[in-house]
Design a protein around this motif. Structure first.
Motif, PDB file in Angstrom:
ATOM      1  N   LEU A  86       0.434  -1.191  -0.019  1.00 26.94           N
ATOM      2  CA  LEU A  86       0.316   0.171   0.007  1.00 26.94           C
ATOM      3  C   LEU A  86       0.650   1.004   0.105  1.00 26.94           C
ATOM      4  N   ARG A  87       1.756   1.113   0.738  1.00 27.38           N
ATOM      5  CA  ARG A  87       2.631   2.354   0.531  1.00 27.38           C
ATOM      6  C   ARG A  87       3.834   2.709  -0.665  1.00 27.38           C
ATOM      7  N   GLY A  88       4.227   1.447  -0.917  1.00 25.91           N
ATOM      8  CA  GLY A  88       5.080   1.406  -1.628  1.00 25.91           C
ATOM      9  C   GLY A  88       4.638   1.948  -3.438  1.00 25.91           C
ATOM     10  N   ASN A  89       2.896   1.405  -3.359  1.00 22.54           N
ATOM     11  CA  ASN A  89       2.677   0.865  -5.461  1.00 22.54           C
ATOM     12  C   ASN A  89       2.103   2.169  -5.568  1.00 22.54           C
ATOM     13  N   THR A  90       2.289   2.109  -6.718  1.00 24.29           N
ATOM     14  CA  THR A  90       1.531   3.220  -7.731  1.00 24.29           C
ATOM     15  C   THR A  90       0.198   3.094  -7.772  1.00 24.29           C
ATOM     16  N   PHE A  91      -0.446   3.916  -7.468  1.00 24.44           N
ATOM     17  CA  PHE A  91      -1.951   4.056  -7.617  1.00 24.44           C
ATOM     18  C   PHE A  91      -3.087   4.456  -8.242  1.00 24.44           C
ATOM     19  N   TYR A  92      -3.210   4.274 -10.135  1.00 26.72           N
ATOM     20  CA  TYR A  92      -3.769   5.314 -10.607  1.00 26.72           C
ATOM     21  C   TYR A  92      -2.788   6.704 -11.170  1.00 26.72           C
ATOM     22  N   GLY A  93      -1.140   6.058 -11.012  1.00 24.02           N
ATOM     23  CA  GLY A  93      -0.328   7.103 -11.561  1.00 24.02           C
ATOM     24  C   GLY A  93       0.389   7.278 -10.613  1.00 24.02           C
ATOM     25  N   LYS A  94       0.172   7.413  -9.072  1.00 29.94           N
ATOM     26  CA  LYS A  94       0.518   8.265  -8.153  1.00 29.94           C
ATOM     27  C   LYS A  94       0.995   7.851  -7.344  1.00 29.94           C
ATOM     28  N   ARG A  95       1.941   7.709  -6.338  1.00 30.95           N
ATOM     29  CA  ARG A  95       2.843   7.571  -5.889  1.00 30.95           C
ATOM     30  C   ARG A  95       2.689   7.827  -4.754  1.00 30.95           C
ATOM     31  N   GLN A  96       2.442   7.196  -3.305  1.00 34.66           N
ATOM     32  CA  GLN A  96       1.948   7.257  -2.124  1.00 34.66           C
ATOM     33  C   GLN A  96       0.129   7.783  -2.577  1.00 34.66           C
ATOM     34  N   MET A  97       0.016   6.789  -2.602  1.00 34.14           N
ATOM     35  CA  MET A  97      -2.076   7.521  -2.775  1.00 34.14           C
ATOM     36  C   MET A  97      -2.215   7.684  -0.689  1.00 34.14           C
ATOM     37  N   PHE A  98      -2.075   6.463   0.125  1.00 36.75           N
ATOM     38  CA  PHE A  98      -1.985   6.546   0.990  1.00 36.75           C
ATOM     39  C   PHE A  98      -0.899   6.714   1.818  1.00 36.75           C
ATOM     40  N   ARG A  99      -1.591   8.296   2.905  1.00 35.73           N
ATOM     41  CA  ARG A  99      -0.712   9.098   3.864  1.00 35.73           C
ATOM     42  C   ARG A  99       0.025   8.221   4.640  1.00 35.73           C
ATOM     43  N   PRO A 100       1.198   8.526   5.270  1.00 38.67           N
ATOM     44  CA  PRO A 100       2.035   8.508   6.641  1.00 38.67           C
ATOM     45  C   PRO A 100       0.807   7.743   7.732  1.00 38.67           C
ATOM     46  N   ASP A 101       0.435   9.037   8.104  1.00 39.85           N
ATOM     47  CA  ASP A 101      -0.502   8.787   8.718  1.00 39.85           C
ATOM     48  C   ASP A 101      -1.708   8.100   9.320  1.00 39.85           C
ATOM     49  N   PHE A 102      -2.663   8.161   7.867  1.00 38.34           N
ATOM     50  CA  PHE A 102      -3.794   6.909   7.978  1.00 38.34           C
ATOM     51  C   PHE A 102      -2.562   5.645   7.818  1.00 38.34           C
ATOM     52  N   MET A 103      -1.415   5.172   7.055  1.00 42.04           N
ATOM     53  CA  MET A 103      -1.090   4.262   7.111  1.00 42.04           C
ATOM     54  C   MET A 103      -0.565   3.813   8.232  1.00 42.04           C
ATOM     55  N   GLU A 104      -0.374   4.713   9.875  1.00 46.74           N
ATOM     56  CA  GLU A 104       0.382   3.703  10.492  1.00 46.74           C
ATOM     57  C   GLU A 104      -0.734   4.024  11.608  1.00 46.74           C
ATOM     58  N   TRP A 105      -1.690   4.481  11.089  1.00 48.39           N
ATOM     59  CA  TRP A 105      -3.675   4.207  11.525  1.00 48.39           C
ATOM     60  C   TRP A 105      -4.022   2.510  11.494  1.00 48.39           C
ATOM     61  N   PHE A 106      -3.583   2.554  10.067  1.00 45.43           N
ATOM     62  CA  PHE A 106      -4.232   1.553   9.464  1.00 45.43           C
ATOM     63  C   PHE A 106      -3.511  -0.079   9.934  1.00 45.43           C
ATOM     64  N   GLU A 107      -1.826  -0.197  10.037  1.00 42.72           N
ATOM     65  CA  GLU A 107      -1.195  -0.163  10.329  1.00 42.72           C
ATOM     66  C   GLU A 107      -1.927  -1.614  11.932  1.00 42.72           C
ATOM     67  N   GLY A 108      -2.660   0.138  12.864  1.00 45.89           N
ATOM     68  CA  GLY A 108      -2.479  -0.650  13.967  1.00 45.89           C
ATOM     69  C   GLY A 108      -4.106  -0.854  14.297  1.00 45.89           C
TER      70      GLY A 108
END
Lengths: 429, 429
Positions: A86-108
């Protein structure tokens, strides 16, 4: 198979249906991030609704088994590889579609508790809590119920019956793919996670589409399968955003604004192919008539209820009225599609606008006619946000058969959004 | 694996341990036929006895799972192929070992009910009914408990741990086979059904013996494996015959005769390699001293308790006293053997008599030292006839650690059979 592998495989107490938090639709994660940022304190209730009351889910599915599956989902957390993807992939041509604060929450995150009760032949299954948490229950809850129903039917079948069942289902999907292959310029994606026959079956269908359609197959809405099969993850946004935003509105004026507020928030976050209008929540025509001009600049429109050709004509007219060239726009059809309709819609619109298809239930669960009593036919099960901060949500859609909410609220919404008589269309899936 | 096969495999509610009525010891079927003919109206109670009280079976094994396994066994009936194999096969060179009337009865058999109750950390598991019916519970009941215990331990192990566990166990068995391969003139069979680690493991061990020992491996006591792997089914008779016959005796004089009555009935039914004396039920020395002369004409003796070398010497002396040439006779060792003892006994006796080995628990369940706390080490679980027509059974054996029955009855049997002090030997398996 060696003894150790067999012993290991037979250690499982259950055969879990959902084994990953990203075995879900991509747009759920996009919306989740949006909600996490814009509406973090909203309490929402999601509820299972079986529109196909002739399918007696509570008689088919053992409550204990259902609980085991739901409990298993509550034990899941994002794996390192999933997070990396999720962090490293390109979605619709965009990198970092998922922001770090969201990812941190999602990981927990672990999914919050569910409430399950048998009511006659149906289950009452609800999820109440922070919107961005409970919303992630929708897809796995549907997938679990759909697959447990498949298992219930399959349970009485023999080894050869099963081999032939899947041989027939594969043949059926493959013949559809062969028809689609003949359509020049087709663009189609898998949207079939929520009402799939089973996880393995969806996985097979995605691979078959990939091999059979090549570049015409643009990807799958299922993140886990997208990750494993190295195809694109596809999706934008759904009705739950305007439904909840609208329920939160404190006045009729605020209510009238709410669906545009949703897209305004989305506009701030996304661009390009993620700017897809879903106009039908409270009637497509009125929504577009009253839309601010900046919305006409968006990339496309998704048609998810009503007569799809009519919906596309409305969209094309609207773009023309607003001085936009429909040829630069995209119309995405995603409501109960099958090959004939896909071929017809493509033939009718592909010269006038960009057309693509989100193919759901009749890709990943077309077991119609394959067992006696059609017991494996797909049916119309949904899991919707029914309340937000204690207020009921409402959906009108372009088909009154898909309408939801208390009668008085439906009347109010119809008044506020100027929705008159609507044409009824049978809801198959 | 294809979807249909996976779906089929995951349909099983349980992973049945015993899946066939002939997943049992061959001698059980021979004895069953004898009882069916000679004692059809005898009511017998079999009971599980865990001599290894340090193994808390009821804490390790879930009662519900145990019931599911036992219930599954009650659902089994002889399959057509199994019946064909029993009817059509040659056993010990003889065709139609199983008579048509017995086969007809066996084809209609379902195992009778069981009684299961938890008593502290152990289970009380008993079977009461017609002797020829309840006797067929012994082997599957033991196999189920042994394998459920294996599963209980294995349940916390990971995929790699399991691969290495079985790699080590395989290595261990193979190294034993390599040692046995070096023994000229060895004759050895698998007797390990009742206390096997698991069905698949026994099946693996039999195949390993077959490949590794060639002609030295004479077969397996397990009928199902003998059928599948096309090896000989091996076995003759066991203690339950003299124990039940003795319990039925109405006087001390009848009691003294009972063990010989057993063999008289057997004599009428069987010849050659099936005429094997099991002399230790009430003390080997006294049994042989008082034996009728026709018994000396039998083919061999099985040594199943006490010091095996001493037992073999007693047998050889007895044959010599009765004018028989021990070189024409066979001594079968079958009590808790492992390779060193097999090598020693073979070295000591193979020039003086025919020697063979029935290798049980330390072939099919030598997981000693392979997991922490030695939690997979074999243990001494038996399932014995404890009463016949309401009277308790008694076993003395050549090792007081293996004695069974009420103290007063043991005293009476010791008097009747003239058994004095006996040497104690630790019972490992």
């Amino acid at each position: 198979m060696d003894i150790a592998t067999r012993v290991y495989n037979h250690k499982w107490k259950i055969d879990p249906i959902v084994r990953s938090l990203i075995d879900t639709d991509f747009y759920k994660l996009l919306m989740c991030q949006s909600v996490f940022r814009n509406k973090p304190d909203t309490t929402v209730t999601f509820s299972l609704i079986n529109r196909s009351t002739h399918v007696p889910l509570a008689r088919l599915i053992d409550e204990g088994e259902l609980r085991e599956q739901l409990d298993h989902i509550r034990s899941l957390s994002l794996s390192r590889g999933e997070s990396t993807w999720l962090r490293g992939n390109t979605f619709y041509g965009k990198r970092q579609m998922f922001r770090p604060d969201f990812m941190e929450w999602f990981e927990g995150l672990r999914l919050p508790p569910y409430h399950l009760e048998r009511k006659g032949d149906q289950y009452e299954l609800t999820f109440e809590g922070k919107w961005h948490e409970v919303m992630l229950w929708e897809i796995p809850a549907l997938a679990v119920l759909m697959e447990l129903r498949s298992r219930a039917v399959i349970n009485s079948m023999g080894r050869f019956e099963l081999q032939v069942l899947y041989a027939r289902a594969m043949t059926k999907v493959w013949e559809k793919i062969e028809r689609l292959r003949g359509i020049d310029g087709l663009t189609i994606a898998d949207f079939g996670t929520r009402r799939r026959h089973s996880f393995l079956w969806q996985d097979w269908c995605v691979q078959a589409m990939h091999e059979g359609l090549g570049g015409k197959f643009t990807g799958t809405s299922n993140c886990l399968i997208a990750m494993h099969r190295e195809v694109e993850a596809i999706g934008t946004n759904a009705h739950e955003l305007p439904m909840v935003y609208s329920a939160l509105a404190d006045s009729d004026a605020a209510l009238a604004r709410a669906p545009y507020d949703v897209l305004s928030d989305w506009h701030d976050e996304h661009e390009g192919n993620l700017r897809i209008i879903l106009p039908d929540t409270y009637g497509t025509q009125g929504f577009l008539d009253r839309a601010p001009d900046w919305l006409a600049g968006w990339t496309g429109i998704r048609i998810d209820s009503g007569d799809p050709a009519k919906g596309a004509e409305v969209a094309i007219n609207w773009w023309q009225q607003r001085g936009e060239d429909p040829a630069d726009k995209r119309v995405i059809f995603s409501d109960g599609l099958d090959v004939q309709q896909i071929a017809d819609l493509h033939a009718r619109f592909s010269s006038r606008t960009k057309v693509s298809f989100g193919w759901g239930t009749l890709l990943t669960n077309d077991f119609r006619g394959l067992v006696p009593g059609d017991a494996l036919a797909p049916f119309s099960l949904v899991c919707k946000a029914v309340a937000a901060n204690g207020r009921p949500t409402v959906k009108l859609s372009d088909n009154p058969e898909k309408a939801m909410g208390p009668a008085a609220e439906i009347a109010r919404y119809k008044r506020v959004f100027g929705v008159g008589d609507q044409e009824r269309q049978a809801v198959i899936v």
